[in-house]
Design an enzyme around this catalytic site. Structure first.
Site, PDB file in Angstrom:
ATOM      1  N   ASP A   1      16.073   5.262  12.939  1.00  0.00           N
ATOM      2  CA  ASP A   1      15.575   5.260  11.860  1.00  0.00           C
ATOM      3  C   ASP A   1      13.944   6.220  11.787  1.00  0.00           C
ATOM      4  OD1 ASP A   1      16.928   3.221  10.877  1.00  0.00           O
ATOM      5  OD2 ASP A   1      16.557   1.448  12.020  1.00  0.00           O
TER       6      ASP A   1
ATOM      7  N   PHE B   1      27.870  -0.169   8.496  1.00  0.00           N
ATOM      8  CA  PHE B   1      28.197  -1.342   9.523  1.00  0.00           C
ATOM      9  C   PHE B   1      26.834  -1.219   9.638  1.00  0.00           C
ATOM     10  CE2 PHE B   1      31.743   0.469  11.034  1.00  0.00           C
ATOM     11  CZ  PHE B   1      32.889  -0.329  11.740  1.00  0.00           C
TER      12      PHE B   1
ATOM     13  N   LYS C   1      21.903  -4.889   1.942  1.00  0.00           N
ATOM     14  CA  LYS C   1      22.330  -3.448   2.197  1.00  0.00           C
ATOM     15  C   LYS C   1      23.303  -2.963   1.735  1.00  0.00           C
ATOM     16  CE  LYS C   1      20.873  -3.747   6.822  1.00  0.00           C
ATOM     17  NZ  LYS C   1      20.437  -3.925   8.787  1.00  0.00           N
TER      18      LYS C   1
ATOM     19  N   PRO D   1      16.573  10.651   7.480  1.00  0.00           N
ATOM     20  CA  PRO D   1      17.304  10.701   6.127  1.00  0.00           C
ATOM     21  C   PRO D   1      18.238   9.220   6.204  1.00  0.00           C
ATOM     22  CG  PRO D   1      17.329  12.696   7.328  1.00  0.00           C
ATOM     23  CD  PRO D   1      16.563  12.280   8.138  1.00  0.00           C
ATOM     24  N   ASP D   2      18.926   8.429   5.306  1.00  0.00           N
ATOM     25  CA  ASP D   2      19.327   7.340   5.690  1.00  0.00           C
ATOM     26  C   ASP D   2      20.297   8.029   5.062  1.00  0.00           C
ATOM     27  OD1 ASP D   2      21.351   5.437   5.224  1.00  0.00           O
ATOM     28  OD2 ASP D   2      19.292   3.911   5.362  1.00  0.00           O
ATOM     29  N   ILE D   3      21.381   8.775   5.978  1.00  0.00           N
ATOM     30  CA  ILE D   3      22.413   9.355   5.686  1.00  0.00           C
ATOM     31  C   ILE D   3      23.065   8.429   4.891  1.00  0.00           C
ATOM     32  CG2 ILE D   3      24.743  10.628   7.231  1.00  0.00           C
ATOM     33  CD1 ILE D   3      22.200  10.346   9.879  1.00  0.00           C
TER      34      ILE D   3
ATOM     35  N   LYS E   1      22.449   0.350  -0.653  1.00  0.00           N
ATOM     36  CA  LYS E   1      22.586   1.692  -0.528  1.00  0.00           C
ATOM     37  C   LYS E   1      24.166   2.539  -0.866  1.00  0.00           C
ATOM     38  CE  LYS E   1      21.291   1.501   3.987  1.00  0.00           C
ATOM     39  NZ  LYS E   1      21.139   2.152   5.891  1.00  0.00           N
TER      40      LYS E   1
ATOM     41  N   LYS F   1       6.443  19.592  28.597  1.00  0.00           N
ATOM     42  CA  LYS F   1       6.426  18.580  28.858  1.00  0.00           C
ATOM     43  C   LYS F   1       4.967  18.088  28.244  1.00  0.00           C
ATOM     44  CE  LYS F   1       7.877  15.802  32.797  1.00  0.00           C
ATOM     45  NZ  LYS F   1       8.266  15.597  34.200  1.00  0.00           N
TER      46      LYS F   1
ATOM     47  N   ASN G   1      18.922   4.781  21.304  1.00  0.00           N
ATOM     48  CA  ASN G   1      19.403   3.423  21.569  1.00  0.00           C
ATOM     49  C   ASN G   1      20.410   2.785  22.115  1.00  0.00           C
ATOM     50  OD1 ASN G   1      21.672   3.295  19.855  1.00  0.00           O
ATOM     51  ND2 ASN G   1      20.373   4.871  17.874  1.00  0.00           N
TER      52      ASN G   1
HETATM   53  O1  C5P Z   1      19.721   0.152   7.564  1.00  0.00           O
HETATM   54  P1  C5P Z   1      20.525   0.135   8.459  1.00  0.00           P
HETATM   55  O2  C5P Z   1      20.404   1.383   9.746  1.00  0.00           O
HETATM   56  O3  C5P Z   1      20.299  -1.501   9.014  1.00  0.00           O
HETATM   57  O4  C5P Z   1      22.060   0.437   8.106  1.00  0.00           O
HETATM   58  C1  C5P Z   1      22.712   0.108   8.936  1.00  0.00           C
HETATM   59  C2  C5P Z   1      23.690   1.378   8.481  1.00  0.00           C
HETATM   60  O5  C5P Z   1      23.330   2.887   7.881  1.00  0.00           O
HETATM   61  C3  C5P Z   1      24.899   2.083   9.292  1.00  0.00           C
HETATM   62  O6  C5P Z   1      26.727   2.289   8.919  1.00  0.00           O
HETATM   63  C4  C5P Z   1      24.455   3.240  10.413  1.00  0.00           C
HETATM   64  O7  C5P Z   1      25.248   3.952  10.219  1.00  0.00           O
HETATM   65  C5  C5P Z   1      23.629   3.251   8.972  1.00  0.00           C
HETATM   66  N1  C5P Z   1      22.579   4.508   8.885  1.00  0.00           N
HETATM   67  C6  C5P Z   1      22.930   6.475   8.174  1.00  0.00           C
HETATM   68  N2  C5P Z   1      21.657   6.687   8.089  1.00  0.00           N
HETATM   69  C7  C5P Z   1      20.084   6.275   8.954  1.00  0.00           C
HETATM   70  C8  C5P Z   1      20.385   5.111   9.164  1.00  0.00           C
HETATM   71  C9  C5P Z   1      21.037   4.321   9.030  1.00  0.00           C
HETATM   72  O8  C5P Z   1      23.341   6.506   8.038  1.00  0.00           O
HETATM   73  N3  C5P Z   1      19.125   6.875   9.098  1.00  0.00           N
END
Ligand code: C5P
Length: 408
Positions: free
Chosen positions: A281, A326, A340, A308-310, A344, A291, A212
């Protein structure tokens, strides 16, 4: 803003054309700037331009009776409170490393006790040459701070490490280290702050990836600001083209999974986690080891799986650090961000309106709305470094309030 006396040395390299902008930005910080040009620099930028932007005569000759009669080289060396050399060529780097005094700039550096920042810029082969690397190590060991170089396309057409850091990035690194702490700035002494920054890259095959537009500038500015305010900072960064902030532990990662592992290892010991990374994501379910060939194909389907949503995982730890997220939004920023924050289980969320071209992605300025469960703060448009100082002040206040409530 505190006026400081800066000596700017400019040596011969195409990046010297950026030096007048650097003078302008330094002056904007309240600095008094005197410019010294090496012989080589004069081929790339004129003394007249630098005189106009700095408001002072420009010096370049070691044996110049007029200069010695006005402000001699020893006087100028004593006057300087900080020396920055941008760009620093391979040749002048070698001269500095070995203590030569064969021109005005190297002589001034020997005669001054002021701290020195160097911003190398050269062809990438020259940068990687063992002689250059040995010279830069000598300077570092002597206490000089090295800013950059950055990675990218070079004037010679090659691509690699060797580009001069951008003037705004140089100023961001010079000022936080140099200015005494201002009263209104948060004191972060004793706090361990973990920051994630930049994009992640999700491999499709050995040469292609999904990523991105994140540049990492916000996370890096936060890391620099937090370290300057006294925190012990660990920065976990995706692939970016930025110099490491001074005094910060930096861990480089590539993919969302690597970032997850690195963050989870460090999160246990952090007081505060600021998740500024733009984590992908989705990742390709099974990246190919060879390749992918396009021959004859009319299309390609990739199977993506959620990463994973870290941040959510850190916030769900049994003893989570104070968690700051953020949210980069293109519509109804505050509503989505609030959602969010709740989903979260965050302590704070900083909202970026990325539909605006003037702030956010890959630019040096930003504007943030910061939400907690009960409060909304607005940080007006400013450089990412100044925004970071304000955000850290808000974080510090909310962190203290949360701990007071916990301990009462
Ligand atoms: O849900 P969204 O991606 O919009 O949330 C943004 C926040 O979640 C940011 O702080 C980003 O660093 C964190 N994030 C994360 N792991 C992911 C996706 C987003 O830590 N896989």
């Amino acid at each position: 803003m505190i006026a400081t006396k800066w000596l700017l040395g400019i040596t011969g390299g195409i990046a010297a054309y950026k030096a007048p902008e650097l003078v302008r930005l330094l002056k904007k910080q309240g600095a008094d700037v005197r410019v010294v040009l090496s012989q080589g620099a004069k081929a790339f930028v004129t003394p007249m331009t630098l005189q106009a932007v700095s408001g002072h005569p420009v010096y370049s000759e070691l044996l110049d009776p007029d200069f010695e009669a006005a402000m001699g080289h020893i006087e100028l060396a004593r006057w300087a409170e900080g020396i920055v050399i941008a760009p620093l060529s391979a040749n002048r780097l070698a001269a500095l490393a070995h203590g030569h005094a064969d021109d005005l700039l190297t002589t001034l550096c020997l005669a001054s006790t002021a701290p020195i920042w160097v911003v190398p810029a050269m062809n990438q082969q020259m940068w990687h040459h063992p002689a250059t690397q040995a010279n830069i190590t000598i300077l570092k060991d002597r206490g000089a701070v090295v800013i950059g170089p950055g990675w990218g396309e070079q004037a010679c057409g090659e691509i690699g490490l060797g580009r001069m850091s951008e003037p705004q990035d140089i100023v961001n690194q010079l000022f936080p280290m140099y200015q005494p702490m201002k009263e209104q700035e948060a004191n972060l002494q004793g706090l361990r702050i973990l920051i994630s920054a930049g994009p992640t890259r999700e491999a499709i095959d050995p040469v292609r990836y999904i990523s991105n537009r994140s540049s990492g500038k916000m996370g890096f500015a936060l890391a620099q600001a937090a370290a300057t305010l006294g925190a012990q900072v660990s920065l976990i960064s995706g692939p970016v083209n930025l110099a490491s902030p001074h005094g910060v532990e930096r861990i480089d990662v590539m993919s969302a999974n690597e970032m997850y592992n690195a963050v989870m290892t460090k999160a246990q010991d952090a007081d505060i986690f600021i998740s500024a990374a733009a984590v992908a994501d989705f990742a390709v379910e099974k990246a190919l080891s060879q390749k992918i060939k396009k021959a004859g194909a009319t299309g390609l389907q990739l199977n993506l799986v959620a990463t994973p949503d870290i941040l959510a995982k850190v916030a769900a730890l049994p003893k989570p650090p104070f968690c700051v997220g953020f949210a980069a939004e293109t519509e109804q920023p505050e509503q989505y961000a609030k959602k969010k924050l709740q989903e979260k289980h965050l302590d704070l969320i900083a909202v970026n309106d990325v539909s605006r071209e003037d702030i956010g992605f890959d630019v040096n300025v930003n504007e943030l709305t910061v939400l907690s469960q009960h409060k909304t703060f607005h940080i007006p448009k400013n450089t990412k470094y100044q925004i970071s100082l304000k955000l850290l002040q808000i974080i510090r206040e909310c962190y203290d309030t949360k701990n007071k409530i916990k301990n009462s």
